[in-house]
Design an enzyme around this catalytic site. Structure first.
Site, PDB file in Angstrom:
ATOM      1  N   SER A  36      35.594  11.700  44.184  1.00 14.50           N
ATOM      2  CA  SER A  36      34.460  12.464  43.639  1.00 14.50           C
ATOM      3  C   SER A  36      33.499  11.667  42.763  1.00 14.50           C
ATOM      4  O   SER A  36      32.395  12.116  42.478  1.00 14.50           O
ATOM      5  CB  SER A  36      34.966  13.647  42.812  1.00 14.50           C
ATOM      6  OG  SER A  36      35.723  14.497  43.617  1.00 14.50           O
ATOM      7  N   SER A  78      32.283  15.311  44.163  1.00 15.08           N
ATOM      8  CA  SER A  78      31.766  16.456  43.433  1.00 15.08           C
ATOM      9  C   SER A  78      30.959  16.092  42.188  1.00 15.08           C
ATOM     10  O   SER A  78      30.274  16.947  41.638  1.00 15.08           O
ATOM     11  CB  SER A  78      32.934  17.346  43.010  1.00 15.08           C
ATOM     12  OG  SER A  78      33.773  16.637  42.094  1.00 15.08           O
ATOM     13  N   LYS A 136      29.760  15.198  32.898  1.00 16.52           N
ATOM     14  CA  LYS A 136      30.002  16.180  33.967  1.00 16.52           C
ATOM     15  C   LYS A 136      30.432  17.504  33.351  1.00 16.52           C
ATOM     16  O   LYS A 136      31.154  17.524  32.346  1.00 16.52           O
ATOM     17  CB  LYS A 136      31.100  15.648  34.906  1.00 16.52           C
ATOM     18  CG  LYS A 136      31.297  16.470  36.185  1.00 16.52           C
ATOM     19  CD  LYS A 136      32.352  15.825  37.096  1.00 16.52           C
ATOM     20  CE  LYS A 136      32.575  16.620  38.375  1.00 16.52           C
ATOM     21  NZ  LYS A 136      33.580  15.998  39.268  1.00 16.52           N
TER      22      LYS A 136
END
Lengths: 485, 484
Positions: free
Chosen positions: A179, A155, A80
């Site tokens: 997330s 997210s 990420k």
């Protein structure tokens, strides 16, 4: 699709270490798949094919020469874009950090490097991890591979899609209020958020420091446990990180009797919410199945679940307002070219580089911390947080795990909104520092996957993997099934 | 006389004497190249997390124990938020309630009488960086930022508003500085910014209970400046009030060159710092054993030490004051006394040697006593050699010069230069007879009743013996010879 991409990390690891499959071929297979699928789903912000191939070749050489190899030697992984890798850009999907290059490695990256993992690219996310859809990225929207008109969740949507559409065998994400687990649920893979303090946050761009944790996406529970065995453990650079004796989280995953000894708590409060009918129906089937395999099902209750959305929003935004304050255009990052005074410079740098969602949260967080509102909002929320933790600890004393659908709704189309209670069972884990894992269980509504969520006591992560793994065996969900895109 | 009384409270920031910063491992070295002592944590880059320096907490607790504070076992931190370019996080990590130490006391001497000042608190916080707006004489149209100081540990000590004159403030700061230096918690050098002071001044009519309107003077960096600023501000405030004016609560700056305070900002639009608990630093409790361990490390403080030295070493008030003005000097003195053959006899001469000869030389070369080329043991030996008559006081001065220049022990100087005192009477008689023979005039004067004339003969003896003859024996023999 290349066969390499359909196997689990567990098997791929054996194939690579035995020399049956070359790391270079595994990496090449990932990039080949990325070239086919990425234009449709846009999961990656940056790819580093050349460097990854070089690393893979080095791993292959190492394996061939018989030198001691890392636990994940030559295995590709996606990261990420809010986790620091020395010398690589780290944008957190914000324009503010467009030109920022990490000067150091995050603790988890150090450990992955030592384990020999190959970083194949940086995945898209909501800006500074603020959002639940991966729509607030300053660069691109990521699509759900099962229906590209829908959100993948967020997210960590980019990492979820990288794994669920077989572009990477597994990926790292961060989970502040679901997330990781929400997009994992939306895309049909395993998503895991550790106990607060199990995995170092050093080197991860902070969203809300008292909730943030690094976690993983994988095709099955074993792969998650393997990854956690590499990245967990005490790190003196993160003061909340606690020492644990556990080093191998894969132990006991194959125990056929796990379910027979489990007491699974279903929250009574589930019926208080407007849950998608098909999710509810499917979940009821899951419970019956668990009972069939010997698990004991009990009803538990945590009345303060109802406060979860409000108190999460208050505390998270308060921490956001301070954490994002550092991005002022003075020392690094985006600086407005046309500020005419100090305050103007701040205002312009921030208004020009931060997105709508980020600004909204800063304003809200600033409001709840203001002298006039502190006791009414922030302090009150902290008190309710304690209440919730007490409720959940009490419930967890009556069962081994709290079990629920991962989300109460299916992923919406771009631009549409999920109700805020959709993720309450996930967010509760962040508020209490409890570990949680979502495991896919079935397909509902024209072949969209749905997941279930196990939440355990703090630092019961190893046991959590055993329960999730046992569930995985009986769920009947075919992990080798990939979206046709 | 004025009908008003002055009320002063102080907030003193002292840089904690640790090698590394309070939330990262960067060096706290003073005067390093700008921004060379920085890292991702103190420049607040993404992913950075503060880690607390235990040594900083220890220094504050030791200070608190020395100043009769109650140590609070619970340690929590908060973020104090305000935007400023030299605050890299745009919030400052500071200790929230309770502070590490509350309710302390410090006694100061005012006109020979003791006055006890109550101290509110000491808490831990981090320093900000430094903005450089001008370099040399050239005005810049931009500012430069040096973050070497950012996140250096500070202890902030706050007093109750109980000081009532500029002189009291001066005494207070001097005493505080001596104690804190004794403990080693801070170097307190104001010129290096390691001790800074905010001064709250108000005046009120004599006898009035309520406090008057308070003015804060920020960032004072010298003790005499604090005194002068309070004096100026007292006069200014009385002047405003006497002509029926009203004071505003505000922050002012001390303009040292002009000797006046100037308004900086009005307090009306008070800042909202939006404090909230620092989520990265978990609150923790200090165990009793930890506090007790630190209590054992608090050294004897200057006042107690002074009293003890006066008693044990029969020193004058003046000598004792000088010797206990710093821990290093007092340690040096006591080491020297303890090394002496006859401690009782050596105590006074050692005090003299340290306060005159040694400190004179050290001052001239700008050295601290810890850098003295003459060790306490060697100085002690020198004094013992005088006391046992091996050398005269006069020779000792020559020997000391050598010791200081070459950092050698006194015996080797004496041996090398052949400076041993002559106490052998027969040898001295011989020189005395020679001298009497050569001093016809002085001998005649002495015999005529002018006893002072002997001085010239003694001088000649000393000259002939190259200063090595024992002067007492010389005197005795000359008188015998001349009178006999």
């Amino acid at each position: 699709m290349d066969e390499i991409l359909t196997v689990s990390v567990k098997d791929l690891r054996i194939k690579i270490l035995s020399g049956e499959v070359k790391s270079v071929d595994a990496v090449k297979a990932c990039y080949k798949r990325i070239k086919e699928v990425e234009p449709k789903v846009k999961a990656f912000l940056k790819l580093n094919e050349e460097q990854a191939l070089k690393h893979a070749a080095a791993s292959d050489k190492k394996i061939k020469s018989g030198v001691k190899c890392g636990i994940l030697e030559g295995i590709p992984i996606a990261i990420k874009d809010n986790i620091m890798i020395k010398g690589e850009s780290m944008t957190s999907a914000s324009k503010y950090l467009e030109n920022y290059v990490s000067p150091y490695d995050a603790a988890v990256i150090e450990k992955l490097k030592e384990a020999g993992a190959v970083f194949i690219g940086r995945t898209n996310m909501d800006e500074f991890a603020m959002g639940g859809s991966t729509e607030t990225s300053a660069y691109q929207k990521t699509a759900n591979p099962w229906d590209i008109e829908r959100i993948p969740g967020g997210s960590s949507g980019g990492s979820a899609v990288a794994v669920s559409s077989a572009m990477a065998p597994f990926a790292l994400g961060s989970d502040t209020g679901g997330s990781i687990r929400q997009p994992a649920g939306f895309t049909g893979i395993v998503g895991y958020k550790p106990s607060y303090g199990l995995i170092s946050r050093y080197g991860v761009c902070a969203l809300a420091s008292s909730f943030d944790q690094i976690g993983s996406f994988s095709k099955n529970v074993y792969d998650t446990a393997l990854l956690v065995s590499v990245i967990a453990g005490k790190d003196y650079r993160d003061p909340v990180c606690e020492p644990t004796e556990q080093t191998d989280y894969t132990a006991g995953l194959e125990n056929p009797d796990t379910l027979k000894n489990l007491k699974i708590g279903i929250p009574k409060e589930l019926s208080d919410y407007d849950t998608d009918g098909e999710i509810l129906k499917s979940f009821e089937g899951v419970i019956k199945n668990l009972q069939l395999y010997g698990a004991e099902i009990v009803e538990i209750s945590a009345p303060s679940y109802k406060y979860v959305p409000a108190l999460y929003k208050v505390i998270m935004c308060a921490e956001v307002s301070a954490n994002i304050a550092t991005f002022d255009g003075i020392r690094y990052g985006y600086r407005s070219p046309n500020g005419i005074s100090l305050n103007d410079e701040y205002a312009k740098s921030r208004s020009q580089s931060l997105g709508y969602e980020v600004k909204k949260r800063i304003l809200f967080g600033t409001y709840v911390l203001g002298a006039k509102n502190y006791y009414r909002c922030y302090h009150q929320a902290q008190r309710v947080r304690t209440l919730l933790i007490n409720d959940l600890n009490k419930a967890l004393s009556e069962c081994d795990f709290i079990f629920s659908p991962a989300t109460l709704q299916m992923p919406v189309k771009f631009g549409e909104y999920l109700p805020e209670e959709c993720d309450i069972f996930l967010i509760a884990a962040n508020l209490g520092g409890f570990p949680g894992i979502t495991v896919p269980c079935s397909f509902v509504k024209s072949h969209m996957p749905m997941g279930v969520h196990f939440m355990g006591k703090r630092f019961s992560d190893a046991k959590l993997f055993q329960a999730a793994s046992a569930f995985e065996r009986i769920s009947g969900f075919d992990i080798s099934k990939y979206p046709k895109i | 006389m004025s009908n008003y009384e002055t009320v002063v409270g102080l907030e003193v920031h002292m840089q904690i004497n640790t090698k590394s910063k309070v939330f990262c491992e960067c060096s706290t070295e003073f005067g390093a190249e700008p921004n060379s002592n920085t890292c991702v944590i103190c420049t607040s880059q993404p992913g950075a997390i503060p880690i607390l320096n235990k040594k900083a907490v220890e220094a504050i607790i030791k200070t608190g124990l020395a100043l009769n504070f109650t140590v609070n076992k619970q340690c929590t931190f908060a973020r104090k938020q305000y935007f400023y370019p030299d605050v890299p996080k745009n919030y400052q990590i500071t200790q929230s309630e309770p502070p590490l130490c509350s309710n302390g006391k410090l006694a100061i001497a005012v006109d020979g009488k003791e006055k006890v000042i109550n101290l509110t608190r000491i808490h831990l916080e981090e320093d900000a960086g430094k903005l450089v707006h001008e370099i040399g004489s050239r005005k810049l149209d931009y500012s430069l930022l040096d973050l070497n100081r950012a996140s250096v540990g500070l202890m902030e000590l706050v007093t109750e508003p109980e000081l009532s004159s500029p002189q009291e403030a001066l005494e207070f700061l001097t005493e505080l500085r001596t104690i804190v230096r004794y403990i080693g918690a801070s170097e307190c050098s104001m010129e290096e910014g390691k001790m800074r002071c905010d001064v709250n001044v108000s005046v009120r009519p004599n006898g009035q209970k309520d406090l008057g309107t308070r003015v804060e003077i920020k960032n004072m960096n010298s003790i005499s400046g604090v005194r002068d600023a309070i004096a100026y501000e007292t006069e200014r405030q009385i002047e405003v009030l006497s002509r029926g004016g009203k004071l505003v609560q505000e922050t002012r700056l001390w303009e040292a060159e002009e000797g006046i305070t100037k308004s900086m900002r009005s307090k009306e639009g008070a800042l909202d710092y939006r404090y909230f608990p620092e989520p990265d630093l978990v609150p923790f409790n200090l165990p009793d054993s930890f506090i007790e361990e630190l209590r054992a490390q608090v050294p004897e403080l200057p006042k107690a030490r002074k009293a003890r030295l006066i008693k044990e070493c029969a020193l004058s008030e003046y000598d004792a004051d000088f010797l206990t003005s710093s821990k290093q000097i007092a340690d040096y003195y006591e080491e020297a006394v303890n090394a002496a053959k006859n401690k009782e006899l050596a105590a006074k001469p050692l005090a003299n040697w340290i306060s005159t000869e040694l400190s004179g030389k050290l001052n001239a070369s700008g050295k601290e006593i810890s850098e003295s080329p003459v060790s306490s043991k060697d100085l002690s030996k020198l004094v013992s050699l005088i006391l046992d008559g091996t050398i005269s006081g006069k020779i000792a001065k020559t020997v000391f010069e050598e010791m200081y220049e070459k950092s050698v022990d006194p015996e080797s100087v004496i041996k090398e230069k052949g400076l041993v005192q002559i106490s052998d009477e027969s040898a001295i008689i011989k020189i005395c007879e020679e001298a009497i023979g050569e001093s016809t005039k002085a001998v005649a004067e002495f015999k005529a009743g002018k006893e002072r004339a002997i001085g010239a003969i003694v001088g000649l003896v000393m000259k002939k013996s190259k200063g090595q003859a024992n002067p007492q024996i010389v005197n005795k023999i000359l008188i015998e010879k001349l009178k006999g």
